[in-house]
Design an enzyme around this catalytic site. Structure first.
Site, mmCIF file in Angstrom:
data_model
loop_
_atom_site.group_PDB
_atom_site.id
_atom_site.type_symbol
_atom_site.label_atom_id
_atom_site.label_comp_id
_atom_site.label_asym_id
_atom_site.label_seq_id
_atom_site.Cartn_x
_atom_site.Cartn_y
_atom_site.Cartn_z
ATOM 1 N N ARG A 144 -7.670 -10.810 4.641
ATOM 2 C CA ARG A 144 -6.726 -9.955 5.377
ATOM 3 C C ARG A 144 -7.190 -8.511 5.352
ATOM 4 O O ARG A 144 -7.201 -7.822 6.381
ATOM 5 C CB ARG A 144 -5.330 -10.079 4.751
ATOM 6 C CG ARG A 144 -4.241 -9.210 5.391
ATOM 7 C CD ARG A 144 -2.934 -9.418 4.622
ATOM 8 N NE ARG A 144 -1.790 -8.761 5.234
ATOM 9 C CZ ARG A 144 -1.356 -7.546 4.913
ATOM 10 N NH1 ARG A 144 -1.999 -6.844 3.998
ATOM 11 N NH2 ARG A 144 -0.279 -7.044 5.502
ATOM 12 N N SER B 230 5.008 -5.463 2.992
ATOM 13 C CA SER B 230 3.675 -5.558 3.574
ATOM 14 C C SER B 230 2.764 -6.395 2.673
ATOM 15 O O SER B 230 3.006 -7.584 2.504
ATOM 16 C CB SER B 230 3.112 -4.156 3.830
ATOM 17 O OG SER B 230 1.932 -4.224 4.600
ATOM 18 N N LEU B 231 1.721 -5.801 2.081
ATOM 19 C CA LEU B 231 0.848 -6.560 1.189
ATOM 20 C C LEU B 231 1.636 -7.228 0.065
ATOM 21 O O LEU B 231 1.302 -8.334 -0.369
ATOM 22 C CB LEU B 231 -0.229 -5.633 0.617
ATOM 23 C CG LEU B 231 -1.292 -6.197 -0.327
ATOM 24 C CD1 LEU B 231 -0.844 -6.329 -1.761
ATOM 25 C CD2 LEU B 231 -1.845 -7.535 0.190
ATOM 26 N N HIS C 229 0.354 -2.501 10.990
ATOM 27 C CA HIS C 229 1.618 -2.962 11.582
ATOM 28 C C HIS C 229 1.832 -2.346 12.968
ATOM 29 O O HIS C 229 2.917 -1.868 13.295
ATOM 30 C CB HIS C 229 2.795 -2.672 10.653
ATOM 31 C CG HIS C 229 2.660 -3.321 9.309
ATOM 32 N ND1 HIS C 229 2.751 -4.682 9.146
ATOM 33 C CD2 HIS C 229 2.400 -2.804 8.084
ATOM 34 C CE1 HIS C 229 2.559 -4.965 7.870
ATOM 35 N NE2 HIS C 229 2.336 -3.858 7.215
ATOM 36 N N GLN D 19 2.841 -10.589 11.010
ATOM 37 C CA GLN D 19 3.167 -9.446 10.167
ATOM 38 C C GLN D 19 2.221 -8.276 10.399
ATOM 39 O O GLN D 19 2.595 -7.117 10.295
ATOM 40 C CB GLN D 19 3.136 -9.865 8.689
ATOM 41 C CG GLN D 19 3.739 -8.850 7.732
ATOM 42 C CD GLN D 19 2.877 -8.639 6.510
ATOM 43 O OE1 GLN D 19 1.674 -8.418 6.624
ATOM 44 N NE2 GLN D 19 3.498 -8.717 5.343
ATOM 45 N N GLN E 255 0.840 -1.192 0.000
ATOM 46 C CA GLN E 255 0.000 0.000 0.000
ATOM 47 C C GLN E 255 0.880 1.249 0.000
ATOM 48 O O GLN E 255 1.891 1.310 0.681
ATOM 49 C CB GLN E 255 -0.919 -0.007 1.214
ATOM 50 C CG GLN E 255 -1.921 -1.152 1.187
ATOM 51 C CD GLN E 255 -2.991 -1.020 2.252
ATOM 52 O OE1 GLN E 255 -3.931 -0.264 2.110
ATOM 53 N NE2 GLN E 255 -2.836 -1.791 3.320
#
Length: 286
Positions: A113, A88-89, A190, A238, A10
């Site tokens: 998610r 991340s993603l 996060h 994560q 993102q």
């Protein structure tokens, strides 16, 4: 040479992404539409910016565009990467590339998610420019409700938390940093605020069988390759742990003759890599 493919998360999303890919993979696009219940092509090309910035849509769109981009690059180049990683993603696109699941299963996992993270409620994130991790942690000692979310580069740290807490911390950080930039996100990703989302996502992962990885995937949580037996647990963790991108890139730069290539919309990771290269430990490949 060690060929490394890197996938953004993102922040890399933008209107128009995937325009050249959707016509090349109509069967995968149709399957994605059927699973999601909306047109992924229309979302990426025509949706208002605020909708595309909603994590429920951002994550799914980036996964689809990243996965199609990977397939297209491998088809055109004939080269399969030796190692993959994602921010991340983007880590979920890397796992698709490594064979942890097929395209549609990966999209289903990402959709769950995204929904779990959206349900965690509103939050804020801000990028701190010009301070080291240690310096940011020293400042955050006076703002214990704010977490470090992303260690993007040696002097680019992202903090995360409730909107008021991040706003207050940003004021303090701004007296020390070169800049503090609010990020256009819809949650406190996060950070500890994702704990409930991580539990929900863990239950989703328990319902899926993740296949043994065919290509090493460097984990956000550890900055080292995932192991098959701990993969699901690290993906759950994560959500509440910082993305250790600086250490991940430094690990990759120590591989034999590394060639790092960003796959996906934009050049966000390429810019971070250059910053990390400039401060790479002595002996690292450049």
């Amino acid at each position: 040479m060690t060929l490394v493919h890197l996938f953004p998360g993102q922040g890399a999303h933008r209107q128009g992404m995937g325009r050249e890919l959707f016509p090349r993979y109509p069967h995968l696009v149709r399957r994605a539409d059927a699973l999601l219940g909306y047109s992924i092509e229309e979302l990426c090309l025509d949706a208002p910016a605020d909708k595309l910035a909603d994590t429920r849509y951002t994550q799914c769109s980036l996964y689809v565009v990243g996965a199609l981009g990977y397939l297209d690059l491998v088809r055109e180049s004939g080269e399969v990467p030796d190692v993959v990683a994602g921010h991340s993603l983007g880590e979920f696109v890397a796992l698709f590339a490594a064979g942890a699941y097929d395209f549609l299963t990966g999209l289903e996992v990402v959709r769950h998610r995204a929904e779990a993270m959206a349900k965690a409620g509103p939050g804020a994130m801000a990028a701190v420019i010009g301070l080291s991790e240690e310096q940011v942690r020293d400042v955050l000692a006076a703002h214990p409700e704010v977490d470090i979310a992303n260690l993007n580069a040696p002097a680019q740290i992202v903090v995360s938390g409730a909107e008021d807490a991040v706003r207050d911390a940003s004021r303090t950080l701004g007296t020390h940093a070169e800049a503090v930039i609010p990020l256009r996100v819809s949650g406190a990703f996060h950070s500890r605020h994702m704990a409930a989302a991580a539990e929900e996502f863990g239950r989703v992962l328990d319902r899926h069988r993740l296949a043994p990885l065919r290509i090493p995937v460097v984990a956000n949580t550890t900055a080292r390759p995932h192991t098959d037996d701990r993969l699901a647990g690290e993906l759950k963790r994560q959500l509440t742990s910082p993305v250790r991108w600086t250490d991940s890139v430094r690990y990759l730069l120590e591989l034999p003759a590394p060639h790092l290539r960003e796959v996906g919309p934009g050049q966000v990771l390429t810019g971070l890599i250059e910053k990390i290269r400039d401060t790479a430990p002595v002996g690292a490949e450049r």
